[in-house]
Design a protein around this motif. Sequence first.
Motif: not given
Length: 433
Positions: A39-61
């Motif tokens: 129950m008292v797990s801490s941030p130090d216990d986090i390991d390989d927590f999956p989060i997706a990154i979506v970069n849809a940015d097409t850029g600009a000039t």
Amino acid sequence: MADGKDSTKSRLGPRMWLMPSILVSVVMAVLAAMYLGGMVSSPDDIDDFPIAIVNADTGATTATGQHVNVGEQIVDNLRKNTTGGKFDLHTLSLADAKSEMGKAKTYGAIVLPRDLSRKLATLSTAVTSNGSVERPVVTVYTNQLASTSSASIVTSFANQALARANQEVGKELVTTVTSAETAGATQGRSLSQTARLVLSDPMNTQITPFQNVPDGTGNGMSAMYYALLLVMAGFTGSLIASNLVDASLGFIPTEMGPLYRLEGNSGRSRLATLAMKWALMTGTAVVVATVYVGVAHWASMPLEHPWTLWMLSVLAITAVAVVVQSILALLGGLGMVVNLFLFIVLSVPSSGGTTPLEASPSFLRFLASFEPMHQIYLGTRSVLYFGATWDTGLGRAVIACLTAVVLGVLVGFFGTRSYDRKGMVRHATPEEA
């Protein structure tokens, strides 16, 4: 007569008091360590927590003709500042990210919009020309149905990570506009304090659930509690059934209040008795599974796949019962303690039903690889929240339950058969009589 008194006195000696005290203390100590430690797990216990990154940015000039893609810079910034393997940041398309969240394979997604770079470039112009200001919005999806506490972890990570990225992008924008002002490119308009504040915080963050938690799911906890009910049906039900069958066959007494009765010993073999208990609990699993689905419907739980839930329930209860009965048949009274550890003490904290395993202590992640409740929880979560598809946890649950049934039957069959062949029958010896 003196011998009888000596025998009674020896039974009431230190061994009678010491053994139960030690056993109960050990069980409760492990129980406290597992439940409180998990129950008292801490941030130090986090390991390989999956989060997706979506970069849809097409850029600009830019005005100077340079092509920029702020989305790529932010992704690099996120990866650079995420060290130690705590978070598994994998870059996906928006469609793939939603597919993974829909299969409970990732707990959230950070989506950088298509017009991110263009809006930031427009923002730089707007603040120096007193035009309308529109900040780009970065969307963070959470996936609470995958695990109830995963949303808070995703939100915390995204807020911190994007705050750093926002600061870095803001510094670049302020520097770019200031440099243009110095070079006279802003036609004499100086960068006001308000404009500087806007540029230093150029992006908005919007936290939104990937899919809303339906009513009747206990805020996403119904799958965990349903899995617990299935384990308890197999575990507790087996203990009750075992005692009643043994009493009916004359192996143990029946006690109801002050009444005490011991039937005549049936003389049935250990294997035959175990087979009777297996058959009884298999039939009971059908009845209890039906009751569970009926109660879930009565409680207004969303049930899109009631027959799949019923079949999984029958299989899970049967699997737990087969293993419990085999352990009891082989170990006797000690088997109750072993079953308690296997199905309750170690199983519930490692289920992953309340806290994602990727945010739990490593020993819980290890236990989850074979403990029954985690496998059953994945199956009930799949059926209740994720369309009951094979690759959302249902397949793993079914395979785990079938494996448990096969192993339980084989171990129980050969173990009790060995006892029977060696003459280890279940009746009182002449000395005990």
